[in-house]
Design an enzyme around this catalytic site. Structure first.
Site, PDB file in Angstrom:
ATOM      1  N   GLU A  61     -12.335  17.028  46.150  1.00 44.18           N
ATOM      2  CA  GLU A  61     -11.831  16.282  47.314  1.00 44.18           C
ATOM      3  C   GLU A  61     -12.637  15.006  47.526  1.00 44.18           C
ATOM      4  O   GLU A  61     -12.112  13.999  48.006  1.00 44.18           O
ATOM      5  CB  GLU A  61     -11.831  17.203  48.546  1.00 44.18           C
ATOM      6  CG  GLU A  61     -10.686  18.207  48.469  1.00 44.18           C
ATOM      7  CD  GLU A  61     -10.968  19.576  49.052  1.00 44.18           C
ATOM      8  OE1 GLU A  61     -11.904  19.723  49.851  1.00 44.18           O
ATOM      9  OE2 GLU A  61     -10.229  20.517  48.690  1.00 44.18           O
TER      10      GLU A  61
ATOM     11  N   GLU B 125     -13.912  23.974  38.892  1.00 41.22           N
ATOM     12  CA  GLU B 125     -12.812  24.106  39.843  1.00 41.22           C
ATOM     13  C   GLU B 125     -11.625  23.249  39.385  1.00 41.22           C
ATOM     14  O   GLU B 125     -11.588  22.042  39.653  1.00 41.22           O
ATOM     15  CB  GLU B 125     -13.245  23.631  41.234  1.00 41.22           C
ATOM     16  CG  GLU B 125     -14.413  24.395  41.805  1.00 41.22           C
ATOM     17  CD  GLU B 125     -14.467  24.250  43.324  1.00 41.22           C
ATOM     18  OE1 GLU B 125     -14.261  25.250  44.005  1.00 41.22           O
ATOM     19  OE2 GLU B 125     -14.683  23.127  43.799  1.00 41.22           O
TER      20      GLU B 125
ATOM     21  N   GLY C 192      -6.898  25.210  46.800  1.00 38.77           N
ATOM     22  CA  GLY C 192      -6.086  25.211  48.013  1.00 38.77           C
ATOM     23  C   GLY C 192      -4.593  25.374  47.769  1.00 38.77           C
ATOM     24  O   GLY C 192      -3.778  25.162  48.655  1.00 38.77           O
TER      25      GLY C 192
ATOM     26  N   ASN D  64     -17.216  27.409  50.883  1.00 44.63           N
ATOM     27  CA  ASN D  64     -17.092  26.005  51.267  1.00 44.63           C
ATOM     28  C   ASN D  64     -16.117  25.925  52.439  1.00 44.63           C
ATOM     29  O   ASN D  64     -14.905  26.031  52.251  1.00 44.63           O
ATOM     30  CB  ASN D  64     -16.574  25.211  50.050  1.00 44.63           C
ATOM     31  CG  ASN D  64     -16.359  23.753  50.365  1.00 44.63           C
ATOM     32  OD1 ASN D  64     -16.688  23.280  51.452  1.00 44.63           O
ATOM     33  ND2 ASN D  64     -15.793  23.027  49.414  1.00 44.63           N
TER      34      ASN D  64
ATOM     35  N   LYS E  41     -15.395  23.458  54.219  1.00 43.74           N
ATOM     36  CA  LYS E  41     -14.730  22.147  54.281  1.00 43.74           C
ATOM     37  C   LYS E  41     -14.713  21.630  55.721  1.00 43.74           C
ATOM     38  O   LYS E  41     -15.649  21.868  56.470  1.00 43.74           O
ATOM     39  CB  LYS E  41     -13.330  22.238  53.658  1.00 43.74           C
ATOM     40  CG  LYS E  41     -13.375  22.826  52.238  1.00 43.74           C
ATOM     41  CD  LYS E  41     -12.087  22.679  51.492  1.00 43.74           C
ATOM     42  CE  LYS E  41     -12.247  23.289  50.108  1.00 43.74           C
ATOM     43  NZ  LYS E  41     -11.060  23.160  49.274  1.00 43.74           N
TER      44      LYS E  41
ATOM     45  N   SER F  20      -8.603  28.807  44.695  1.00 40.32           N
ATOM     46  CA  SER F  20      -7.735  29.894  45.167  1.00 40.32           C
ATOM     47  C   SER F  20      -8.284  31.290  44.866  1.00 40.32           C
ATOM     48  O   SER F  20      -7.522  32.242  44.638  1.00 40.32           O
ATOM     49  CB  SER F  20      -6.304  29.739  44.621  1.00 40.32           C
ATOM     50  OG  SER F  20      -5.720  28.567  45.142  1.00 40.32           O
TER      51      SER F  20
HETATM   52  P1  PGA Z   1      -9.916  27.156  47.716  1.00 43.00           P
HETATM   53  O1  PGA Z   1     -10.998  25.984  47.607  1.00 43.00           O
HETATM   54  O2  PGA Z   1     -10.653  28.453  47.519  1.00 43.00           O
HETATM   55  O3  PGA Z   1      -9.336  27.022  49.103  1.00 43.00           O
HETATM   56  O4  PGA Z   1      -8.903  26.915  46.647  1.00 43.00           O
HETATM   57  C1  PGA Z   1     -12.029  26.043  46.666  1.00 43.00           C
HETATM   58  C2  PGA Z   1     -12.907  24.839  46.763  1.00 43.00           C
HETATM   59  O5  PGA Z   1     -12.422  23.744  47.062  1.00 43.00           O
HETATM   60  O6  PGA Z   1     -14.138  24.929  46.566  1.00 43.00           O
END
Ligand code: PGA
Length: 307
Positions: free
Chosen positions: A149, A217, A223, A63, A65, A263
């Site tokens: 998000e 998640e 993040g 992803n 983003k 993460s």
């Molecule tokens: P991250 O994000 O790996 O940066 O923690 C995961 C996600 O939001 O799908």
């Protein structure tokens, strides 16, 4: 995605024929989790390898983003194109909408494209939205829906997300359906309750789970660099599967991929992948680095060793 293919035997046997639920029934790895939520003891029978065969291929999504420029994405695509990826994993990347066409035109066919969101119905007078029809037109096969998000920053609610999933599925897109609890919800012992509520909203809206991958998640892990421990993740994955069994069907519970996100990186993916109910990953930050994303895809090898 094709659900059953006679040539797809790679994942057969990666999941043992019955899950060791006893440890989960007698103890909880999640502190403060509501002790009234218990797993069904009859669930063991649902985790047959036969039901998983040909439907449970490891799945890793990247992803991206709201990150990237034409230049950085050119470099990322080039790194992905030259990466050696284990053949028996489904691999998907989700670029920002404006770069999907660039990525589609330059990325190897080995990797499918996902959108990060889609509109809830057929396109039309909906300023700023992107329709499922448009996503299909530019070659998307998947869409991520219910990402935390979008739930917590943009304010999408369970029912709206459920409707989006139903519409995307009705048009033939696969859905990466995200669920997960906030830190305060976990600390209040509401992890399962929140995940079940979010699952129910999907279940109430969709006619079939054939083309859905569930991404668990935990929001506190996204993040933050604070990954769930393998046992914390596994515990929720088992609970999600148990919920599917009780509320949808044994078959859906057994064959639906449940991937972990939050993460995940090149260093922690192998231990997570070894967990029996972790069928892959949804990766944010680490998916912006081609070689590290490839390492995460290739963590399927530790799953094979663990099986
Ligand atoms: P991250 O994000 O790996 O940066 O923690 C995961 C996600 O939001 O799908």
């Amino acid at each position: 995605m094709a659900m059953v293919s006679t040539s797809c035997s790679q994942f057969t046997g990666l999941r043992r024929s019955c899950l060791k639920l006893d440890s989960f029934q007698s103890q909880s790895f999640i502190p403060h989790t509501n002790s009234s939520i218990r797993f069904s003891s009859s669930r063991k029978a649902s985790r047959t390898v036969i039901a998983m065969a040909c439907t449970g291929k490891f799945f890793v999504g990247g992803n991206w983003k709201c990150n990237g420029t034409k230049d950085s994405i050119t470099k990322l695509v080039s790194d992905l194109n030259s990466a050696a990826l284990e053949p028996d994993a489904d691999v998907v990347v989700a670029p920002p909408f404006v770069y999907i066409d660039q990525v589609k035109n330059s990325l190897t066919d080995r990797i499918d494209i996902s959108a990060q969101n889609s509109w809830v119905q057929k396109g039309g007078a909906f300023t700023g939205e992107i329709s499922v029809e448009q996503l299909k037109d530019i070659g998307c096969k998947w869409v991520i829906l219910g990402h935390s998000e979008r739930r917590h920053i943009i304010g999408e609610d369970d029912q709206f997300i459920g409707k989006k999933a139903a519409y995307a599925l009705s048009e033939g897109l696969g859905v990466i359906a995200c669920i997960g609890e906030l830190l305060q919800e976990r600390e209040a012992g509401k992890t399962f309750e929140v995940c079940y509520r979010q699952l129910k909203a999907f279940a109430d809206a969709v006619p079939s789970w054939d083309n859905i991958v569930i991404a668990y998640e935990p929001v506190w892990a996204i993040g933050t660099g604070k990954v769930a421990t393998p046992l914390q993740a596994q515990e929720v994955h088992v609970a999600v599967r148990d919920w599917l069994k009780k509320n949808v069907s044994e078959e859906v519970a057994s064959k639906t991929r449940i991937i972990y996100g939050g993460s995940v990186n090149g260093s922690n993916c192998a231990e997570l992948a070894k967990q029996e109910d972790i069928d892959g990953f949804l990766v944010g930050g680490a998916s912006l680095k081609g070689p590290e994303f490839a390492t995460i895809v290739n963590s399927i090898t530790s799953k094979k060793v663990a099986a």
